[in-house]
Design a protein around this motif. Structure first.
Motif, mmCIF file in Angstrom:
data_model
loop_
_atom_site.group_PDB
_atom_site.id
_atom_site.type_symbol
_atom_site.label_atom_id
_atom_site.label_comp_id
_atom_site.label_asym_id
_atom_site.label_seq_id
_atom_site.Cartn_x
_atom_site.Cartn_y
_atom_site.Cartn_z
ATOM 1 N N HIS A 27 -1.496 -45.592 23.538
ATOM 2 C CA HIS A 27 -1.723 -45.783 22.105
ATOM 3 C C HIS A 27 -1.638 -44.460 21.355
ATOM 4 O O HIS A 27 -1.055 -44.384 20.262
ATOM 5 C CB HIS A 27 -3.096 -46.425 21.885
ATOM 6 C CG HIS A 27 -3.518 -46.529 20.459
ATOM 7 N ND1 HIS A 27 -2.759 -47.151 19.497
ATOM 8 C CD2 HIS A 27 -4.642 -46.078 19.817
ATOM 9 C CE1 HIS A 27 -3.391 -47.096 18.326
ATOM 10 N NE2 HIS A 27 -4.522 -46.446 18.492
ATOM 11 N N GLN A 28 -2.194 -43.419 21.928
ATOM 12 C CA GLN A 28 -2.179 -42.093 21.313
ATOM 13 C C GLN A 28 -2.020 -41.041 22.404
ATOM 14 O O GLN A 28 -2.496 -41.213 23.528
ATOM 15 C CB GLN A 28 -3.486 -41.814 20.562
ATOM 16 C CG GLN A 28 -3.688 -42.646 19.309
ATOM 17 C CD GLN A 28 -5.047 -42.362 18.672
ATOM 18 O OE1 GLN A 28 -6.027 -42.142 19.359
ATOM 19 N NE2 GLN A 28 -5.085 -42.374 17.352
ATOM 20 N N GLY A 29 -1.364 -39.946 22.041
ATOM 21 C CA GLY A 29 -1.306 -38.790 22.927
ATOM 22 C C GLY A 29 -0.044 -38.714 23.763
ATOM 23 O O GLY A 29 0.801 -39.618 23.769
ATOM 24 N N THR A 75 -5.550 -38.576 25.125
ATOM 25 C CA THR A 75 -4.704 -39.729 25.392
ATOM 26 C C THR A 75 -5.557 -40.993 25.383
ATOM 27 O O THR A 75 -6.538 -41.086 26.119
ATOM 28 C CB THR A 75 -4.004 -39.597 26.756
ATOM 29 O OG1 THR A 75 -3.134 -38.468 26.731
ATOM 30 C CG2 THR A 75 -3.202 -40.845 27.065
ATOM 31 N N THR A 76 -5.191 -41.943 24.534
ATOM 32 C CA THR A 76 -5.849 -43.246 24.515
ATOM 33 C C THR A 76 -4.959 -44.248 25.236
ATOM 34 O O THR A 76 -3.811 -44.470 24.835
ATOM 35 C CB THR A 76 -6.114 -43.718 23.077
ATOM 36 O OG1 THR A 76 -6.948 -42.770 22.404
ATOM 37 C CG2 THR A 76 -6.804 -45.071 23.078
ATOM 38 N N ARG A 112 -9.862 -42.659 27.211
ATOM 39 C CA ARG A 112 -9.630 -41.701 26.116
ATOM 40 C C ARG A 112 -9.722 -40.279 26.674
ATOM 41 O O ARG A 112 -10.422 -39.428 26.153
ATOM 42 C CB ARG A 112 -10.633 -41.929 24.981
ATOM 43 C CG ARG A 112 -10.478 -43.277 24.270
ATOM 44 C CD ARG A 112 -11.526 -43.487 23.193
ATOM 45 N NE ARG A 112 -11.474 -42.417 22.223
ATOM 46 C CZ ARG A 112 -12.490 -42.086 21.419
ATOM 47 N NH1 ARG A 112 -13.638 -42.735 21.491
ATOM 48 N NH2 ARG A 112 -12.380 -41.097 20.567
ATOM 49 N N GLU A 122 3.440 -41.429 23.162
ATOM 50 C CA GLU A 122 2.937 -42.581 22.416
ATOM 51 C C GLU A 122 3.957 -43.718 22.430
ATOM 52 O O GLU A 122 5.149 -43.510 22.248
ATOM 53 C CB GLU A 122 2.635 -42.174 20.973
ATOM 54 C CG GLU A 122 2.004 -43.267 20.133
ATOM 55 C CD GLU A 122 1.638 -42.788 18.740
ATOM 56 O OE1 GLU A 122 2.057 -43.454 17.765
ATOM 57 O OE2 GLU A 122 0.941 -41.764 18.639
ATOM 58 N N ASP A 159 -4.814 -32.273 23.474
ATOM 59 C CA ASP A 159 -4.473 -33.655 23.146
ATOM 60 C C ASP A 159 -5.434 -34.617 23.829
ATOM 61 O O ASP A 159 -5.892 -34.358 24.940
ATOM 62 C CB ASP A 159 -3.051 -33.957 23.629
ATOM 63 C CG ASP A 159 -2.367 -35.033 22.793
ATOM 64 O OD1 ASP A 159 -3.043 -35.629 21.943
ATOM 65 O OD2 ASP A 159 -1.162 -35.260 22.998
ATOM 66 N N HIS A 172 -1.607 -51.434 17.535
ATOM 67 C CA HIS A 172 -1.090 -50.079 17.711
ATOM 68 C C HIS A 172 -0.807 -49.418 16.374
ATOM 69 O O HIS A 172 -0.910 -48.190 16.241
ATOM 70 C CB HIS A 172 0.175 -50.135 18.578
ATOM 71 C CG HIS A 172 0.798 -48.815 18.850
ATOM 72 N ND1 HIS A 172 0.091 -47.719 19.312
ATOM 73 C CD2 HIS A 172 2.093 -48.388 18.733
ATOM 74 C CE1 HIS A 172 0.914 -46.701 19.476
ATOM 75 N NE2 HIS A 172 2.125 -47.078 19.124
#
Length: 365
Positions: free
Chosen positions: A113-115, A152-153, A92, A130, A150, A295
């Motif tokens: 998953h994110q970012g 990031t995951t 993360r 993403e 941001d 997701h």
């Protein structure tokens, strides 16, 4: 005995995974749905049990886990599960990596998953967003730079064998994805800055080890060959489906290594033939552990919990609860699409959950 003709005993529906008439559809299969199978039609929900001992389903939320890279730029991802064939991590990262990384024990396959942000690699810069899969070959040096403000995951899978695209079989060039849509970096050497040394962290069993260079290790002017880093977004993945039967997970295979299989469950038209079960049948995939990473999306109007990580050990029944199946049957005419986005990892050898996963298991609270 395995043959084209399958035996029937007792009360069974005419069609596989359809017209159950109140029975519970439970599959006992070998080889991850590709080998011999027995469909058992039960009176009761086989997932209605209470487990005591290490072989029990686990559910954790990615947002509740605290990898050290979430707060410390010098930190790293958190180990979630491991066996002799692979390790599964969660990252993360919020800040630019002040060091370079090189995974020594195997290839690295990451799901964003994110970012969004940038991966600097020896092959050149790779922007990510993403829904991207990011592939980094074993031994490749890289560095992550999340976008401004941001986080990031990443779900990270390190396999001891190399990841390969599975053979297309009878689908031929209609395989679920077009490899020309992969994003492949152009070489772009990174100039030295004013630092005295550049540290490359070797990620390995018993490590890490750090190498110190007096020049930036991303100094590649050009490359050629068929072993390189790339990204591929799930929006470009073509889903294979059937109108009359819910297809097994194996048709959604994306990449594989020895003992490790990675799949994409993505939005698609729902099965349309009346009586067809649209929800994956109960099963206890006896040859594989299963990881599902949610997701996003929804399943017939029920939102999927983003960031949920679910582990089903081999031999233990799992599947959607019976009330969810009953709802899918009631709403058959109301919903014509499946809107889920789930990343799945199947492993031949049993996965060992980390202490952090066990401490954050939702079933323990």
């Amino acid at each position: 005995m395995e043959s084209f003709t399958h035996l029937r005993k007792g009360v069974t529906p005419r069609r596989m995974h359809a017209d159950l008439n109140g029975l519970k559809d439970d599959e006992l299969g070998r080889g991850g749905f590709t080998g011999r199978t027995a469909s058992l039609y039960r009176r009761h929900d086989p997932t209605a049990f209470r487990a005591v001992g290490p072989l029990r389903p686990l559910d954790v939320l990615a947002g509740e886990l605290k990898p050290s890279d979430a707060t410390d730029p010098h930190g790293g991802p958190m180990l979630l599960f491991s066996n002799d064939d692979c390790r599964i991590y969660l990252s993360r990262r919020s800040h630019e990596m002040p060091y370079f990384a090189r995974h020594v024990d195997g290839d690295l396959l990451c799901f964003v998953h994110q970012g969004s942000g940038l991966l600097e690699t020896e092959f050149g810069p790779l922007p990510y967003r993403e829904g991207d899969w990011v592939y980094i070959p074993k031994g490749c040096t890289w560095r992550q730079i999340p976008g401004p403000g941001d986080q990031t995951t990443l779900l990270m899978i390190e396999a001891t064998d190399e990841f390969r695209v599975p053979p297309p079989g009878q689908l031929g060039r209609h395989f679920p994805f077009d490899p020309s849509l992969a994003v492949i970096p152009e070489p772009q050497p990174v100039d030295d800055d004013d630092r005295a040394e550049y540290d490359v962290r070797l990620i390995h069993d018993g490590g890490p080890t750090t190498l110190y260079y007096q020049h930036n290790p991303l100094d590649v002017e050009g490359w050629q060959g068929d072993n390189f880093a790339f990204t591929f977004n799930i929006a470009d993945y073509n889903v294979i489906m059937s109108d009359s039967v819910h297809l097994p997970a194996t048709v959604h295979l994306f990449m594989q290594a020895t003992g490790v299989y990675v799949m994409n469950f993505l939005p698609r038209p729902a099965e349309g033939v009346p009586g067809t079960e649209r929800t994956p049948w109960y099963h206890r995939n006896v040859d594989f552990d299963e990881i599902a990473f949610f997701h996003g999306g929804s399943l017939y109007g029920i939102p999927m919990p983003p960031g949920l990580i679910s582990h089903a050990p081999q031999g233990v029944h799992h599947g959607a609860p019976e009330k969810a199946r009953e709802r899918a049957r009631r709403k058959f005419d109301e919903f014509t699409n499946v809107d889920w986005k789930v990343i799945a990892i199947d492993t031949r050898k049993r996965l060992i959950p980390s202490a952090e996963v066990l401490a954050n298991d939702l079933g323990q609270h």
